[in-house]
Design a protein around this motif. Structure first.
Motif, short mmCIF file in Angstrom:
data_model
loop_
_atom_site.label_atom_id
_atom_site.label_comp_id
_atom_site.label_asym_id
_atom_site.label_seq_id
_atom_site.Cartn_x
_atom_site.Cartn_y
_atom_site.Cartn_z
N GLY A 1 0.79 -1.22 0.00
CA GLY A 1 0.00 0.00 0.00
C GLY A 1 0.82 1.27 0.00
N GLU A 2 1.98 1.20 0.65
CA GLU A 2 2.78 2.42 0.81
C GLU A 2 3.77 2.67 -0.33
N ARG A 3 4.22 1.62 -0.97
CA ARG A 3 5.40 1.80 -1.82
C ARG A 3 5.19 2.77 -2.95
N ASN A 4 3.96 2.88 -3.45
CA ASN A 4 3.76 3.76 -4.59
C ASN A 4 2.96 5.02 -4.29
N ARG A 5 2.66 5.25 -3.04
CA ARG A 5 1.94 6.49 -2.71
C ARG A 5 2.87 7.69 -2.87
N PRO A 6 2.34 8.78 -3.33
CA PRO A 6 3.19 9.99 -3.36
C PRO A 6 3.51 10.49 -1.95
N ASP A 7 2.61 10.24 -1.01
CA ASP A 7 2.84 10.70 0.37
C ASP A 7 3.29 9.53 1.25
N ARG A 8 4.03 8.64 0.64
CA ARG A 8 4.38 7.43 1.37
C ARG A 8 5.25 7.73 2.58
N CYS A 9 5.36 6.74 3.45
CA CYS A 9 6.11 6.92 4.70
C CYS A 9 7.56 7.32 4.42
N ASP A 10 8.03 8.28 5.16
CA ASP A 10 9.45 8.63 5.11
C ASP A 10 10.27 7.67 5.97
N LEU A 11 9.64 7.13 6.98
CA LEU A 11 10.35 6.26 7.93
C LEU A 11 9.40 5.18 8.41
N VAL A 12 9.92 3.96 8.48
CA VAL A 12 9.13 2.85 9.01
C VAL A 12 9.86 2.28 10.22
N THR A 13 9.13 2.13 11.31
CA THR A 13 9.70 1.52 12.51
C THR A 13 9.26 0.05 12.58
N VAL A 14 10.22 -0.83 12.83
CA VAL A 14 9.94 -2.26 12.93
C VAL A 14 10.04 -2.66 14.40
N ALA A 15 8.89 -2.95 15.00
CA ALA A 15 8.85 -3.29 16.42
C ALA A 15 8.06 -4.59 16.62
N THR A 16 8.39 -5.54 15.81
CA THR A 16 7.72 -6.85 15.81
C THR A 16 8.56 -7.84 16.60
N PRO A 17 8.08 -9.09 16.78
CA PRO A 17 8.94 -10.08 17.45
C PRO A 17 10.29 -10.23 16.75
N ASN A 18 11.30 -10.52 17.56
CA ASN A 18 12.69 -10.51 17.07
C ASN A 18 12.90 -11.28 15.77
N ALA A 19 12.28 -12.46 15.67
CA ALA A 19 12.57 -13.34 14.55
C ALA A 19 12.11 -12.76 13.22
N THR A 20 11.24 -11.78 13.25
CA THR A 20 10.73 -11.20 12.00
C THR A 20 11.43 -9.93 11.59
N HIS A 21 12.34 -9.42 12.44
CA HIS A 21 12.99 -8.15 12.11
C HIS A 21 13.67 -8.19 10.75
N PHE A 22 14.35 -9.30 10.51
CA PHE A 22 15.18 -9.37 9.30
C PHE A 22 14.35 -9.21 8.03
N GLU A 23 13.33 -10.05 7.88
CA GLU A 23 12.62 -10.02 6.59
C GLU A 23 11.87 -8.71 6.39
N ILE A 24 11.33 -8.16 7.44
CA ILE A 24 10.58 -6.90 7.29
C ILE A 24 11.54 -5.74 6.97
N THR A 25 12.61 -5.68 7.74
CA THR A 25 13.58 -4.61 7.51
C THR A 25 14.13 -4.68 6.09
N LYS A 26 14.48 -5.90 5.69
CA LYS A 26 15.01 -6.12 4.34
C LYS A 26 14.01 -5.63 3.28
N ALA A 27 12.76 -6.06 3.43
CA ALA A 27 11.75 -5.73 2.42
C ALA A 27 11.55 -4.22 2.30
N PHE A 28 11.50 -3.54 3.43
CA PHE A 28 11.24 -2.09 3.37
C PHE A 28 12.46 -1.33 2.88
N LEU A 29 13.64 -1.77 3.29
CA LEU A 29 14.84 -1.11 2.74
C LEU A 29 14.88 -1.26 1.23
#
Lengths: 377, 377, 377, 377
Positions: free
Chosen positions: D69-97
């Motif tokens: 939903g965010e990737r193509n919005r003109p007003d998309r997020c400037d910053l995303v905070t990942v505060a999920t369980p530890n084991a999921t940090h990697f894939e989420i961080t990777k995908a958003f970066l």
């Protein structure tokens, strides 16, 4: 929950107080900064307001313009903060209350007792909230202290001893610095220097925690730097309605004390102390028992201490969040679920009556005088 | 160096004060316990004295017997300590001074101001030492504080704030305990309760550190436990000869404060604080600078702080060794090399004058009264 | 009660340790300084002894002379304190024990483990007391801590964390000062620097309070000032007989730490901490409860904490009186009523075994090694 | 200045971490909460997001939906905070970066070292900010400490000693509480318990203040509650690149320690200590000088300490504003004026390498192992 609209008068760029209010109002997401008249220089205030995100038509040049602009808007401010020089608090607060706004006024609420009584009457008549920013009373552990007294955890309160003594005006070579000098000049500061500036925080705290009111007092004032006309050091002894003995020391020449605001409360079955520089602990001793450390965030605290804390035990919360707690209580009150504890216009009035009584007592060699405003005797 | 002969009156088995004096007198090897009349029960006192190693013929049944026995011995006592009930201090001290003994008298030195003046006159006339056991003034860091004031390290002293407030008489259910009750009964305690018991230590300390004398005062007394006739809480504001403003709070109902003796001194160019519960540090702040911890035993201390410390930095020295420091100063004085700092009969007299002035002021609603004994005005 | 005769070897004029022992031995009146060989320069020692009040025939030139002079006197020393350089402790202690004297030896008791074992055997064979001056263990609140562990107040001890870290050798520009340098030179200090000097106090304290023994350890040593051959900083992890995990940090380059000796003990149902710079408090937390301050002198303390305190609550007692407590326990033991708690020759032996194990472990990259002396495995 | 758009993944209702991030992001007015996927239960998360003021179309059910939903919005997020369980940090961080978002990831950034290296590579390749929430490093007085080290105020750093030890998991009767148990179960927590949870904050702090990196380490782990597979207590000795010796203790069974995070740094010409429970002071001692209290807000602080403080000296600022400081630094970086000090993906990677090295060392009886990630050796 929809955010409330907030407006600010005073607190412009470079002031100490502006950032504290903005942080306090915005931290928990209850308010949006919707309007402001932030500076006595109209253009500077308008520009700064817009830089803070206020819409151009609500970034006003002065408070009269703001009052005119806001009073008939459908999205008008839910709350207005008055953070202007002391002498202007009365007329601005009065005007906004009469126009139906809720107001948070910086302390001191007024300069005279009569003005204070008028504000109390207006607030009662309009049904608007008029709160005074005795923000130290909103620290979670101060609320815990008050709740303990109310619950009878230390029995009847015999004695309260408080001080608000710092050393930041202790340098005589800096005494002519305009930033310092005005505070000790009756032309700019009114009848009292240090007692009106800091002492009333301590006096309010004593009443707040003891859940009682100051009835009479005796004061000793000193100007330890001779060029000062107003006191830079004061001792006030007092008695409360239920017989509690009070002792309050305030100073601005106590070199080495940084903030220096603390309070000790002693009852029939226990005592405690709290200090603003370690605000997250309450040091409590039951009679005949060991001293205990009560920590913000521990289990079993009274509700007011629990709900006004945001992070876990031993994660300190500081001064800006105490201000934010005032805004939380304001948001609750505006939304129709008022909390006990918000410092009221009556509290602001009582402070002014105590200031005038202390000044008169000090002039009369410490004579004991009634500390109450006439309307609340 | 030959040991000095020391005799003790009072301080029998089970008393608090006896062990403190014996430890103080013996710790540094200056004195031998040579004689004593230790108990108001003659037999008990004689037996206890012998158990402490006193020769049978010098373990006396009462002070009169001791005076008679000692006055003509070639090896008579060099120093006599008077640690009897307050009301007897005067006659015993007087008698031994007049017989040519040096005396260390427990505080309060006398009950009335007139008695105090008489002791001062006798000490002057006989050339004997009459010291009063204001032992807190002998802590090394208190001596450092006094030396700093004298050296001008904090400039002219503007303000001194001191308290001696504990909570050990705060339990109303224990108020009829005879060990507590007598302190608040005029028949046994005289004109003042807590101020005469603890407050005068603080008042002496203020004079001692500031190297100045209390000139006038205003007092507020309270009996927070209603059955008490004498005050269990007192606030005394005062002014010193050189204009220093003073504030002194003393209480015995401050539940949670264990010892509660501290002092803060604020001058033109710095301030410091000292507390009897952490007696090995002096917390000092130069104006405009950072707060520093001055440690007993650090290099560069003033001589009085250095010579009255026995072990290295951060090895704490406590209350018994402060008493021992009084005995060190006495030994030096007896041996002909008197040190500045030993609390004199004049200090004892000034305390009594201040007690009587405070009582009168409290009765007169805080009127400002002369705190000086007539002979020292 | 007749005083005991006490003799001292070492601790001459200008030493730190001499005054601490004399104050400790004499403070409570249990001992008389009857004999001494106080200095390695015979004449200086004899003269100083006489100045301290020792009779000329008992102010000896060296320890051999003192042994010869004392062994057959009817009024011979009841106790001999050995406060000479470390390398001489063994032979002097051995000689006096074998001649039937009770001995208090400064730490470290010996240089090698084998010597330590020999002392333990001699003490057992002769039935003489051989105590080691781990004086910190005699603070009242340390005794309280030990009693609490024994009474099960904190359940099984899981973890003990201790440090003895100061900064007094942290100035590299002073590292060649002979007073400092010898401590880090194997030729003069033996196998270990800071760990043998201060660390063993902390290790003994861990065993003492936990009432358990160190079984194995792993060490990391560092010489943070490169010119030093021996460590000035060490970390030792250990395990005790009952499974308690231990962590010990000792340093002499921790600038800003003055004394820096503290200990934290954590059990199944509570934890506490004690620090040598505030020795009169024990900070205790029951699991799930609030932190409490246990004060020396409060009612309800365990017997060992009560009997080793001299003055009332909140009247601090310091380091010299902790040493005095060792002498109180020695007097009791000599008079036939031994107290639990006096640090024994076995404690001295265990320390040496731990030092040698730590040195070997540090050389072996932190390998876990048996910390026990062979004779006590 | 226009506000930045901020999105949050995780941190739903009832979490500790969500409020801290929202307070931190919103306090200073840099960010607007524009989007979120706040809960693993899609409906719950959407509803909560809307209650927090997120527009319905940006209150997402999970992170994949949010990314789409965010990737193509003109007003998309400037910053995303990942505060999920530890084991999921990697894939989420990777995908958003990889989708071009800046990311703030909660610690630990990843579970394995390899994942950490991949994040570092992606951040470098995309030019996006990937920060890790080592928020304690953003306290003003921690920044002051780092600036002092960099300026050479304490000379070369010899030694750093840090601990992060609390007692909140010390109750064995609570050990099966699911909220506690998962932390000590390899199936849920990975290879390390307390060291990975709290220890890495302390390890990062050591690197941060010393401006240096950990090179090798030796660890001792213990499970003091026997049912635990992973450590609840750990000691890690380490060496940094420039030779600094390090000592780190972390525990969750240290009953009575509430937060228990502190650090001491000792250099050639001075030392200091800081503790998270009194975060507004830095206690500093120059070699040969007195200990000084450096206060947040005093004049003359280094720029980083000054700019990250909001209110005057002795008005405490606490944990939530340390988090806010991370967001201030992020806002600056996003706006093109990056500040030194923001914890980077490299810092996150180094932590994971140290965790794995410590686990391996503990298993190998404390063997010294390389603590660096392969890509940074």
């Amino acid at each position: 929950m929809a955010k409330l609209n907030w407006g600010m008068i005073g607190g412009g760029e470079g002031s100490q107080i502006g950032p504290a209010h903005r942080l306090g109002a915005l931290a928990d997401g209850h308010f949006t900064l919707a309007a402001g008249a932030l500076d006595h220089r109209a253009d500077v205030g308008r520009a700064y307001g817009q830089r803070l995100g206020i819409a151009p038509d609500r970034a006003y040049g002065d408070w009269q313009e703001m009052l005119a602009g806001e009073r008939n808007r459908p999205d008008r401010c839910d709350l207005v903060t008055v953070a202007t020089p002391n002498a202007t608090h009365f007329e601005i607060t009065k005007a906004f209350l009469e126009a139906g706004f809720h107001v948070l006024c910086e302390k001191p609420m007024t300069v005279t007792v009569e003005e204070g009584e008028e504000i109390v009457r207006i607030a009662a008549r309009t049904g608007r909230i008029c709160a005074v920013n005795y923000c130290y009373s909103a620290y979670p552990m101060v609320r815990q202290a008050r709740a303990m007294v109310r619950a009878g955890d230390i029995g009847r309160v015999r004695l309260v001893v408080t001080s608000f003594s710092h050393g930041h005006h202790g340098d005589a070579t800096d005494a002519d610095n305009p930033r310092v000098r005005w505070r000790y000049d009756p032309a700019t500061a009114g009848v009292s220097g240090q007692f009106a500036d800091c002492g009333i925080h301590a006096l309010h705290m004593a009443s707040f925690i003891c859940d009682d009111e100051v009835e009479r007092l005796s004061a000793d004032f000193a100007s330890t730097i001779p060029s000062r006309q107003l006191e830079d050091d004061a001792m006030v002894n007092f008695r409360m309605t239920r017989g509690t003995v009070g002792r309050l020391w305030t100073s601005s020449v106590a070199i080495g004390r940084q903030h220096g605001f603390d309070i000790q409360v002693f009852g029939e079955t226990g005592g405690f102390r709290w200090a603003s520089e370690q605000p997250n602990q309450l040091v409590y001793t039951p009679v005949g028992g060991r001293t205990q450390i009560i920590e913000k965030g521990e289990s079993g605290l009274y509700d007011d201490a629990r709900r006004l804390s945001r992070v876990a035990i031993a994660h300190p919360e500081g001064f800006p969040l105490a201000v934010a707690n005032i805004y939380c209580d304001l948001a609750d009150a505006i939304r129709g679920t008022p909390r006990d504890g918000l410092p009221s216009a009556e509290a602001g009035l009582r402070s002014m009556a105590a200031v005038h009584a202390a000044v008169a007592s000090a002039r009369a060699q410490g004579a004991w005088l009634d500390a109450r405003p006439p309307m609340l005797r």
